[in-house]
Write an enzyme that holds these catalytic residues in place. Structure first.
Site, PDB file in Angstrom:
ATOM      1  N   THR A  78       0.838  -1.199   0.000  1.00  8.00           N
ATOM      2  CA  THR A  78       0.000   0.000   0.000  1.00  8.00           C
ATOM      3  C   THR A  78       0.875   1.252   0.000  1.00  8.00           C
ATOM      4  OG1 THR A  78      -1.699  -1.222   1.169  1.00  8.00           O
ATOM      5  CG2 THR A  78      -1.849   1.187   1.258  1.00  8.00           C
ATOM      6  N   CYS A  98      26.809   4.764   9.058  1.00  5.17           N
ATOM      7  CA  CYS A  98      25.907   3.621   8.860  1.00  5.17           C
ATOM      8  C   CYS A  98      26.272   2.429   9.728  1.00  5.17           C
ATOM      9  CB  CYS A  98      25.926   3.185   7.409  1.00  5.17           C
ATOM     10  SG  CYS A  98      25.382   4.503   6.331  1.00  5.17           S
TER      11      CYS A  98
END
Ligand SMILES: *Cc1c(COP(=O)(O)O)cnc(C)c1O
Length: 388
Positions: free
Chosen positions: A241, A328
Site C-alpha cells: 500500500t 551507517c
C-alpha cells in the site's frame, strides 16, 4: 552526551535532514483527512491515487524522464537493493556485475548477496582523488557484464563521478548503468537524459522529505524483476500500500531541491570551513580538492593518530553534530572502505570527520566549528604525546 538543550550546530546533512516546511505542508492532508487507500474505488481513494500520479508526473518533469519510469520505494536502500538484485534475478544470477569500490553499503552488500547466489562481480577502484574514471570502468567490463553500478556523488568524500562518460562506456559493451544519486540531489543537477543512466536511485530524507521514502527510476525496456510481491501497486513492480503522504512530500522535496538555490551558499561555507580546518595542525583533506568535482556541502578531513569516534563525541559536547566517516555502521571500528579505496592509510581513515552542510548553516557556525576542532584536536594530540 549533548542532551539536545544547547543550540546545536547540525552539520550532518548527508546522514539525514529535517523535514522542510514546504514538504510538511504538502504531506499534511494525507496524514489527516485524505487517508484513503489509493487502490480504493471511492472518492478518498481516488484522491490518494491522483496524488500519486501527480507526484510521478512532477518528479518526472524534474528528472527528465517519463512518469511511468518512476517507482516509489521505502528509501535509497531499497532502490539500491532492487537495482542490483532485481537485475541479477532477471538474468537468473548468470553473468557479471561491475561496481565502484566507493559505493554505499546498500550497493556493496547487495553485490555480496548476488555473489553468494552465483553472479560474478568486479570492483572498480577510484583514482587517489576519489574519481572513478570511464577507462577504469571499461577495463573491468567483460563479455557477460550485465550491469555497472557507479554513484553520482559519494556520501563520504563528496566526489562527483563522470556518469555521462561512464554510461557511454557501459552501453558500448551492451550493459546497463545503475546510478545512486542520493547524495547528488539538491547539490548538483540530476538530469537523467544528460547522465544516460538506465536506473537511478533517490532518497527522501537526505533532501528534506521524511525517512522511509525514495524512488528508483527504471528506463523503459530495462530488464528488472520485482523484489516485493503482493498487490499490483507501482505498475505491478513494487507491491505494498502506497505511502501517500511520503510520496507527496518526496515530490515537493524533489521540486525544491531542483532549484539548487542553496548551492552558492553551501560553496561559500565549504570554502570557509576547509580554509579554517586546513590551518589546524595535523589536518589532512580527504578526496579531491578541485571544487567542481566535489559536492558543495561536503568537507572530509582527518587528524591522523586521533580516533574519529572520540572526536565526534568531543564535538558533540561542544554542540556540533558531525559524523565519523560513514555513520551507517554504528559501533563498527572498521575504517571507511571509501577512504581506504582512495589510498588513505588505516590511521588516516580511522581519524576522519565528515561535515555535511545544509542551507540553514551559517558562516558563524563554520567559524565556531573551526575553533572547536582546533581546540579539541590540539588537546588530544598533547594528551596522546604525554602517553609516549
Ligand atoms: C543515505 C544513502 C542511501 C540510503 O538511503 P536510505 O533512504 O537512508 O535508505 C543510499 N545511498 C547513498 C549514497 C546514501 O547517502
Amino acid at each position: 552526551m549533548n542532551s539536545g538543550k544547547k543550540p546545536l550546530i547540525y552539520v550532518d546533512h548527508a546522514a539525514t535532514t529535517r523535514i522542510t516546511d514546504s514538504v510538511r505542508a504538502a504531506m499534511e492532508p494525507y496524514l489527516t483527512t485524505v487517508f484513503g487507500n489509493a487502490s480504493a474505488a471511492y472518492g478518498a481513494g481516488r484522491a490518494a491515487s491522483r496524488t500519486i500520479l501527480a507526484a510521478r508526473r512532477r518528479i518526472a518533469a524534474v528528472l527528465g524522464c517519463r512518469p511511468q519510469e518512476i517507482y516509489f520505494t521505502s528509501g535509497g536502500t531499497e532502490a539500491d537493493n532492487w537495482a542490483i538484485k532485481g537485475t541479477a534475478f532477471a538474468h537468473a544470477m548468470r553473468g557479471h556485475v561491475v561496481y565502484s569500490a566507493i559505493e554505499h553499503h546498500a550497493v556493496l552488500h547487495s553485490v555480496q548477496f548476488i555473489n553468494l547466489l552465483g553472479m560474478d562481480s568486479t570492483a572498480v577502484l577510484p583514482e587517489q582523488d576519489g574519481i572513478v574514471t570511464e577507462d577504469a570502468v571499461d577495463a573491468s567490463m567483460r563479455e557477460d557484464t550485465r550491469l555497472a553500478a557507479v554513484m553520482l556523488a559519494n556520501n563520504e568524500i563528496g566526489t562527483i563521478q563522470p556518469i555521462t562518460d561512464i554510461a557511454r562506456a557501459v552501453h558500448a559493451r551492451g550493459a546497463v548503468l545503475f546510478c545512486d544519486a542520493v547524495q547528488a540531489m539538491g547539490q548538483i543537477p540530476v538530469d537523467i537524459p544528460a547522465l544516460g543512466a538506465d536506473m537511478l536511485a533517490l532518497s527522501g530524507h537526505k533532501i528534506g522529505a521524511p525517512k522511509g521514502i525514495g524512488l528508483l527510476y527504471v528506463k523503459e525496456g530495462t530488464l528488472l524483476v520485482p523484489l516485493l510481491d503482493g498487490g499490483g501497486q507501482e505498475m505491478q513492480m513494487r507491491a505494498g500500500t502506497e505511502n501517500v503522504a511520503a510520496i507527496a512530500g518526496l515530490a515537493q522535496a524533489i521540486e525544491d531541491a531542483a532549484q539548487l538555490s542553496a548551492v552558492g551558499h553551501l560553496r561559500s561555507l565549504q570554502t570557509r570551513l576547509l580554509d579554517g580546518l586546513r590551518m589546524v595542525p595535523g589536518c589532512v583533506i580527504n578526496g579531491t580538492t578541485a571544487p567542481e568535482r566535489r559536492l558543495p556541502g561536503n568537507v572530509n578531513v582527518s587528524f591522523p593518530g586521533l580516533d574519529a569516534e572520540s572526536l565526534v563525541l568531543h564535538l558533540d559536547r561542544a554542540g556540533i553534530c558531525c559524523s565519523a566517516a560513514s555513520a551507517c555502521m554504528a559501533g563498527n571500528a572498521e575504517p571507511s572502505h571509501v577512504l581506504l579505496a582512495v589510498g588513505c592509510d588505516r590511521e588516516t581513515a580511522a581519524s576522519s570527520l565528515r561535515f555535511s552542510l545544509g542551507q540553514s548553516n551559517t558562516a558563524e557556525e563554520m567559524d565556531h566549528i573551526i575553533n572547536a576542532v582546533g581546540e579539541i584536536v590540539s588537546r588530544l594530540y598533547t594528551e596522546s604525546r604525554a602517553f609516549i
